[in-house]
Design an enzyme around this catalytic site. Sequence first.
Site, PDB file in Angstrom:
ATOM      1  N   SER A 112      31.224 -11.150 -11.382  1.00  0.00           N
ATOM      2  CA  SER A 112      32.207 -12.225 -11.382  1.00  0.00           C
ATOM      3  C   SER A 112      32.465 -12.703  -9.955  1.00  0.00           C
ATOM      4  CB  SER A 112      33.490 -11.757 -12.073  1.00  0.00           C
ATOM      5  OG  SER A 112      33.954 -12.727 -12.979  1.00  0.00           O
ATOM      6  N   LYS A 130      56.376 -26.604 -17.937  1.00  0.00           N
ATOM      7  CA  LYS A 130      56.896 -25.779 -16.840  1.00  0.00           C
ATOM      8  C   LYS A 130      56.905 -24.293 -17.171  1.00  0.00           C
ATOM      9  CE  LYS A 130      58.458 -25.285 -12.739  1.00  0.00           C
ATOM     10  NZ  LYS A 130      57.538 -25.482 -11.607  1.00  0.00           N
TER      11      LYS A 130
END
Length: 339
Positions: free
Chosen positions: A149, A201
């Site tokens: 990764s 949010k």
Amino acid sequence: MTKERFGCLGIVLVLGLAISLLLNFVFIVAGATNASSALKLGRSEKFDEVYVREASAPKFGKTPDAKVALISLRGIITAAEPGALGETAIDDLKLQCEQAAEDEKVKAIVLFIDSPGGEVTASDILYNAVRRLREKKPIVVSMGSVAASGGYYVACGGSYLIANDTTFTGSIGVIMQGINYQRLFDKVGLEMTTFKSGKFKDMLSGSRPITDEEKQYIQGLVMQTYGKFVGIVAKERHLPEDQLRNGIADGRVVSGKDALEAKLVNQLGEIEDAYDKARELGKAPGAAVVRYETSFHFGRLMRLLGQSEKTQIEVKLTEALTPKLEAGRLYYLPSHFAP
């Protein structure tokens, strides 16, 4: 007799305090002088060099002054880890790259990677630092037990990649996870009250189910970041991007042997093979191999003393065995590292 003993003890304490104050004064003056000199000369502290392999003389000729610099990247790639000379461990590796680039005797670099990956931005910063160094000097990447990764992302910045046949690498993908604890709240009678300025949010809030719109938005962020990762692999390894997306770049971890077959690496081998390849690419046969590390530095001591009030020594076995990941962050990591 008792008064004499107390008198001697008092003298010893006064002398000890005076010596302590004198030493502190000397340290502060020395530190200020060193810092001032460094600023005037426009330089910073450098890493020490420890010889890993001594230089060897060619069959005909004298022992060369050339060096191969060994730089290591180990563990989770994160900007949260403090550095030795830089502010963070990421800064430390960048400083080592700069030091190798500026040293005319360093003809090539071996970048040893033993990392499962980590933060997206931190991995990208290191990839770019390695790529910039590669433009000046050849870099041979040597993979340890795992270079997956984000670890593979950084490795793509090298000139030549070597993996052990048992190395775990690849894992080309992005992951972002959160924990939903709404049912637990319901069982204990708790409820979260949220005031927010916009509908996105409180994305990934564990106190409520995620909406379809939020799923779509987050998936878009993940795929955008994934697209950059795949694009870098395609460019650096000279592979068709569509072939990667429809094949090995689906997040799977592969062995070094499979990585060679998929052209993710150039060669199978160990660290000694990386040294030999670096000498070859750097046109420096017989060059010594030096490792960068830090010894005692006054500035580092002062920084540690400055943090002494909040310093804690705590060992938790579970945290030592698994990385501490934060919700809401994107990571280049294999899925089994995610919470």
